[in-house]
Design a protein around this motif. Sequence first.
Motif, PDB file in Angstrom:
ATOM      1  N   ASN A  38       0.825  -1.205   0.000  1.00  0.00           N
ATOM      2  CA  ASN A  38       0.000   0.000   0.000  1.00  0.00           C
ATOM      3  C   ASN A  38       0.860   1.257   0.000  1.00  0.00           C
ATOM      4  N   HIS A  58       0.293   0.581  -4.686  1.00  0.00           N
ATOM      5  CA  HIS A  58      -0.690   1.639  -4.918  1.00  0.00           C
ATOM      6  C   HIS A  58      -1.000   2.276  -3.570  1.00  0.00           C
ATOM      7  N   HIS A  60      -3.054   3.856  -0.585  1.00  0.00           N
ATOM      8  CA  HIS A  60      -4.436   3.625  -0.176  1.00  0.00           C
ATOM      9  C   HIS A  60      -5.190   4.908   0.125  1.00  0.00           C
ATOM     10  N   LYS A  61      -4.455   6.010   0.237  1.00  0.00           N
ATOM     11  CA  LYS A  61      -5.108   7.273   0.589  1.00  0.00           C
ATOM     12  C   LYS A  61      -6.107   7.686  -0.492  1.00  0.00           C
ATOM     13  N   GLY A  62      -7.255   8.147  -0.029  1.00  0.00           N
ATOM     14  CA  GLY A  62      -8.288   8.593  -0.950  1.00  0.00           C
ATOM     15  C   GLY A  62      -9.234   7.489  -1.387  1.00  0.00           C
ATOM     16  N   LEU A  63      -8.956   6.257  -0.993  1.00  0.00           N
ATOM     17  CA  LEU A  63      -9.817   5.131  -1.353  1.00  0.00           C
ATOM     18  C   LEU A  63     -10.468   4.558  -0.102  1.00  0.00           C
ATOM     19  N   THR A  64     -11.678   4.098  -0.229  1.00  0.00           N
ATOM     20  CA  THR A  64     -12.289   3.395   0.887  1.00  0.00           C
ATOM     21  C   THR A  64     -11.535   2.086   1.105  1.00  0.00           C
TER      22      THR A  64
END
Length: 315
Positions: A38, A58, A60-64
Amino acid sequence: MKAKVAVLISGAGTNMAALLYAAKAADCPYELVLVASNDPAAPGLKIAEAEGIATWAHPHKGLTRAAFDALVDEQLRSANAEYVALAGYMRILSDDFVERWEGRMLNIHPSLLPLYKGLETHQRAIDAGDKFGGCSVHVVTPALDDGPVLAQTPVAIVAGDTAASLAERVRFAEHQLYPAALAAFVMRERSPGYLRGRVRKLALALPESDEVTSHGMPCFGIVKGKKFAYFTEDHHGDGKTALLVKISGADEQAQLIELDPDRYYRPAYFGDGWIGIRLDLGDTDWDAIAEWLRKSWLSIAPKKLAGLMAVAEEF
């Protein structure tokens, strides 16, 4: 055939590296097919890349949580991973993700579980006056650090230990424990004894079923009635561990073999009304096996007994 393992990391990846180097041994039963993170800057990714292991990262910020876990799951499946090893992966996983990998995802935790779930495990052990800290490998479940423990290594707490000094020694233990526990776990999934036990539990859960030996194999039938399943282990030297169940006939048999020739086969001496399903490939879908057993049982069950089962399933 070696079991395919994906490793999830968030940082240095020292436990990932331990798994990777253990996998280089010719007799290691697993191989790493992906290291994912992450954090695109995780140092462990460079180690994996240098060793020729596929990587993916990838933020993880900005994603549920669910959306990010869906991305990870897509990568795992694209890599044909059969198992997932968490190695310093600092993310709480969604229940849906855990369910998708139920029974196939392990984690290593720096305490002797069930003691000290969560963080700051070494300081908590020191503050409690424990004689030992340590580490545990466990199966991942939705509850944090709560799955069945597969293996542990106690590490003595010495006078003057700090959380940092204890953590350093526990890390040595982790690097020894995790590869061995993972190897034992993936071998279990291919062990005839383990597979036979799984089949037996599912088959004997069906109404009025029993187990006998026939043709040198464990077989399952309705008490004083016909047989609906056989468990075969290297029968006639074919090298397969498999389940044999009844099907409709030659057409269905041919369709299944064409669909997945590595998994399905025509069992010798059983004819067109049976199909062999390999259980020793390391990726058995046990829900599907339960359904195969149920359908095979229905195909030979007396109408009255089958009717009672249908009524029970409605409720």
